[in-house]
Scaffold this motif. Structure first.
Motif, PDB file in Angstrom:
ATOM      1  N   ASN A  26       0.777  -1.106   0.013  1.00 51.45           N
ATOM      2  CA  ASN A  26      -0.023  -0.008  -0.021  1.00 51.45           C
ATOM      3  C   ASN A  26       0.888   1.319  -0.082  1.00 51.45           C
ATOM      4  N   GLY A  27       2.232   1.151  -0.439  1.00 51.38           N
ATOM      5  CA  GLY A  27       2.954   2.167  -0.539  1.00 51.38           C
ATOM      6  C   GLY A  27       3.735   2.756   0.394  1.00 51.38           C
ATOM      7  N   MET A  28       3.412   2.047   1.952  1.00 49.73           N
ATOM      8  CA  MET A  28       4.019   2.538   3.054  1.00 49.73           C
ATOM      9  C   MET A  28       5.279   1.745   3.220  1.00 49.73           C
ATOM     10  N   ILE A  29       6.395   1.820   2.403  1.00 53.63           N
ATOM     11  CA  ILE A  29       7.471   0.899   2.421  1.00 53.63           C
ATOM     12  C   ILE A  29       8.506   1.254   3.593  1.00 53.63           C
ATOM     13  N   LEU A  30       8.624   2.604   4.180  1.00 52.72           N
ATOM     14  CA  LEU A  30       9.476   2.725   5.116  1.00 52.72           C
ATOM     15  C   LEU A  30       8.806   1.976   6.350  1.00 52.72           C
ATOM     16  N   LYS A  31       7.618   2.164   6.679  1.00 54.51           N
ATOM     17  CA  LYS A  31       6.769   1.606   7.489  1.00 54.51           C
ATOM     18  C   LYS A  31       6.991   0.172   7.715  1.00 54.51           C
ATOM     19  N   GLY A  32       6.992  -0.524   6.405  1.00 51.98           N
ATOM     20  CA  GLY A  32       6.871  -1.782   6.208  1.00 51.98           C
ATOM     21  C   GLY A  32       8.264  -2.348   6.475  1.00 51.98           C
ATOM     22  N   VAL A  33       9.126  -1.706   5.940  1.00 51.56           N
ATOM     23  CA  VAL A  33      10.589  -2.229   6.201  1.00 51.56           C
ATOM     24  C   VAL A  33      10.999  -2.200   7.948  1.00 51.56           C
ATOM     25  N   LEU A  34      10.429  -1.052   8.380  1.00 55.03           N
ATOM     26  CA  LEU A  34      10.595  -0.696  10.181  1.00 55.03           C
ATOM     27  C   LEU A  34       9.992  -1.895  10.851  1.00 55.03           C
ATOM     28  N   LEU A  35       8.838  -2.068  10.481  1.00 52.58           N
ATOM     29  CA  LEU A  35       7.917  -3.248  10.945  1.00 52.58           C
ATOM     30  C   LEU A  35       8.541  -4.592  10.879  1.00 52.58           C
ATOM     31  N   SER A  36       9.325  -4.839   9.645  1.00 51.72           N
ATOM     32  CA  SER A  36      10.293  -6.092   9.389  1.00 51.72           C
ATOM     33  C   SER A  36      11.225  -6.048  10.210  1.00 51.72           C
ATOM     34  N   ILE A  37      12.024  -5.146  10.425  1.00 51.51           N
ATOM     35  CA  ILE A  37      13.133  -4.892  11.574  1.00 51.51           C
ATOM     36  C   ILE A  37      12.675  -5.321  12.921  1.00 51.51           C
ATOM     37  N   TYR A  38      11.580  -4.641  13.250  1.00 51.80           N
ATOM     38  CA  TYR A  38      10.846  -4.655  14.688  1.00 51.80           C
ATOM     39  C   TYR A  38      10.442  -6.098  14.977  1.00 51.80           C
ATOM     40  N   GLY A  39       9.831  -6.782  13.885  1.00 54.78           N
ATOM     41  CA  GLY A  39       9.307  -7.913  14.186  1.00 54.78           C
ATOM     42  C   GLY A  39      10.604  -8.937  14.178  1.00 54.78           C
ATOM     43  N   ALA A  40      11.718  -8.838  13.442  1.00 51.68           N
ATOM     44  CA  ALA A  40      12.649  -9.823  13.138  1.00 51.68           C
ATOM     45  C   ALA A  40      13.638  -9.669  14.550  1.00 51.68           C
ATOM     46  N   THR A  41      13.649  -8.475  15.158  1.00 50.47           N
ATOM     47  CA  THR A  41      14.438  -8.593  16.436  1.00 50.47           C
ATOM     48  C   THR A  41      13.540  -8.653  17.532  1.00 50.47           C
ATOM     49  N   LEU A  42      12.401  -8.171  17.821  1.00 52.39           N
ATOM     50  CA  LEU A  42      11.641  -8.414  18.910  1.00 52.39           C
ATOM     51  C   LEU A  42      10.749  -9.763  18.991  1.00 52.39           C
ATOM     52  N   VAL A  43      10.534 -10.175  17.949  1.00 51.10           N
ATOM     53  CA  VAL A  43       9.345 -11.388  18.012  1.00 51.10           C
ATOM     54  C   VAL A  43       9.967 -12.578  17.350  1.00 51.10           C
ATOM     55  N   SER A  44      10.618 -12.762  16.298  1.00 48.71           N
ATOM     56  CA  SER A  44      11.305 -13.842  15.880  1.00 48.71           C
ATOM     57  C   SER A  44      11.796 -13.466  14.429  1.00 48.71           C
ATOM     58  N   PRO A  45      12.988 -14.099  14.095  1.00 50.57           N
ATOM     59  CA  PRO A  45      13.757 -15.149  14.884  1.00 50.57           C
ATOM     60  C   PRO A  45      14.588 -15.101  15.763  1.00 50.57           C
ATOM     61  N   ILE A  46      15.219 -13.535  15.936  1.00 51.71           N
ATOM     62  CA  ILE A  46      16.475 -13.252  16.556  1.00 51.71           C
ATOM     63  C   ILE A  46      16.208 -13.784  18.028  1.00 51.71           C
ATOM     64  N   PRO A  47      15.004 -13.431  18.650  1.00 54.72           N
ATOM     65  CA  PRO A  47      14.864 -13.593  20.188  1.00 54.72           C
ATOM     66  C   PRO A  47      15.164 -15.440  20.390  1.00 54.72           C
ATOM     67  N   ASP A  48      14.764 -16.074  19.537  1.00 53.24           N
ATOM     68  CA  ASP A  48      15.115 -17.458  19.649  1.00 53.24           C
ATOM     69  C   ASP A  48      16.291 -18.001  19.698  1.00 53.24           C
ATOM     70  N   PHE A  49      17.171 -17.182  19.254  1.00 53.00           N
ATOM     71  CA  PHE A  49      18.706 -17.561  19.184  1.00 53.00           C
ATOM     72  C   PHE A  49      19.619 -16.747  20.084  1.00 53.00           C
ATOM     73  N   THR A  50      18.722 -15.723  20.750  1.00 56.14           N
ATOM     74  CA  THR A  50      19.651 -14.927  21.839  1.00 56.14           C
ATOM     75  C   THR A  50      19.079 -14.985  23.221  1.00 56.14           C
ATOM     76  N   ILE A  51      17.728 -14.624  23.252  1.00 56.32           N
ATOM     77  CA  ILE A  51      16.948 -14.532  24.633  1.00 56.32           C
ATOM     78  C   ILE A  51      16.681 -16.080  25.189  1.00 56.32           C
ATOM     79  N   ARG A  52      16.240 -17.097  24.173  1.00 52.76           N
ATOM     80  CA  ARG A  52      15.840 -18.211  24.914  1.00 52.76           C
ATOM     81  C   ARG A  52      17.194 -18.893  25.303  1.00 52.76           C
TER      82      ARG A  52
END
Length: 328
Positions: A248-274
């Motif tokens: 829907n044209g919100m490219i920056l928000k989409g990229v930021l959400l991807s970074i946010y999700g990968a960092t705080l949801v998955s997969p990064i927490p699975d190999f750092t916090i867990r």
């Protein structure tokens, strides 16, 4: 007698091989059913004090069936949208690119590539459709084994202890305790981390303005549920949200959400916090837990997330026992 012994050994090996071939396709369902039944065993014991042991197992299985239906419907809908949206976008791009005036025979090369690509994509979409019945069969086995393990938990425990070789009861009990501590730590870490993932997913979808808070809260709850399904995890939900924003044209928000999700949801927490949580609970080294998880996944697939740390903890127990015996 020697020939008779060889025949019986051969027959035994053939039976074991055939049994393995039968069980192998269902091994993941059986394995995770055993792990989940072990996780809810304390609850089952409490229920068994009020009602019959088998009725308690049936009650928990019915609750799990209701939860499985909800998760299955959501998984099918999300994957369906992702697969068919991806297929449609690829086909639209193919149609658009073939209309372009391209130099040096590039058009003919693209035409050949697309002629090979289209059947492959069609085959992929069809394989997705045909994989749904297999998933449902796996789910049926999962629920059946879950009930069986709970209803017969005491008998299974007795059989495991009976398999300990005579004269090595102390070592066998130590290894079982080690496995128990590690598995309990993995389960608690999984539960705490999944709840945190759901909270971050809710805040992410609401904070980025994708949905209202009530819908974001529902997505957070789905993230918690999905995070108990190996492979799916919470990345499926933030990926859909990011693709929606980019489309829907919100490219920056989409990229930021991807970074946010990968960092705080998955997969990064699975190999750092867990690994940190498991190491703290089981009193293990964080590096060993991380190596166990990654190496376990590499060797055994998604089951290795649980198998890897347990096996390495058992190795530590064996080394300590060996040192103790040598010191005598």
């Amino acid at each position: 007698m020697k020939a008779e012994g060889i025949i019986w050994v051969s027959v035994t090996l053939i039976i074991i091989y055939l049994a393995w071939k039968i069980i192998a396709p269902l091994l993941s369902a059986i394995f995770f059913a055993a792990v989940l039944s072990y996780a809810v065993l304390p609850l089952h014991k409490r229920l068994s004090k009020r009602i019959d042991r088998k009725k308690a197992a049936l009650t928990l299985t019915i609750l799990l069936i209701a939860l499985s239906i909800l998760i299955t419907v959501e998984v099918v809908l999300i994957i369906k949208d992702l697969v068919f949206s991806f297929y449609k976008d690829i086909m639209n791009f193919v149609s658009w690119s073939l209309k372009l005036e391209l130099p040096f025979g590039t058009h003919d090369i693209l035409q050949k590539i697309y002629n090979q690509l289209t059947p492959k994509l069609t085959e992929y979409v069809q394989s997705y459709a045909f994989s749904i019945p297999k998933y449902l069969l796996q789910l049926a086995i999962f629920l059946t084994v879950f009930y069986t393990f709970l209803a017969n938990s005491e008998e299974i425990r007795q059989q495991i202890h009976a398999l300990i070789p005579g004269g090595h009861e102390d070592l066998g009990k130590k290894l079982l305790r080690r496995a128990d501590v590690t598995l309990q730590a993995l389960i608690r870490a999984w539960l705490l981390l999944n709840i945190a993932k759901g909270i971050f997913m809710t805040l992410g979808f609401w904070g980025f303005g994708i949905t209202e808070f009530s819908t974001a809260l529902l997505l957070g709850l789905l993230t918690i549920l999905f995070s108990f399904i190996p492979l799916f995890e919470g990345w499926m939900i933030w990926l859909v949200g990011a693709l929606y924003m980019i489309k829907n044209g919100m490219i920056l928000k989409g990229v930021l959400l991807s970074i946010y999700g990968a960092t705080l949801v998955s997969p990064i927490p699975d190999f750092t916090i867990r690994p940190k949580l498991v190491a703290k609970e089981a009193k293990l080294d964080e590096t060993m837990v991380l190596v166990g998880m990654i190496g376990g996944v590499w060797s055994f697939g998604i089951k290795g997330l649980i198998i890897g740390p347990i096996v390495l903890n058992l190795v530590v127990a064996l080394l300590k026992e060996w040192k103790r015996v040598k010191a005598l």
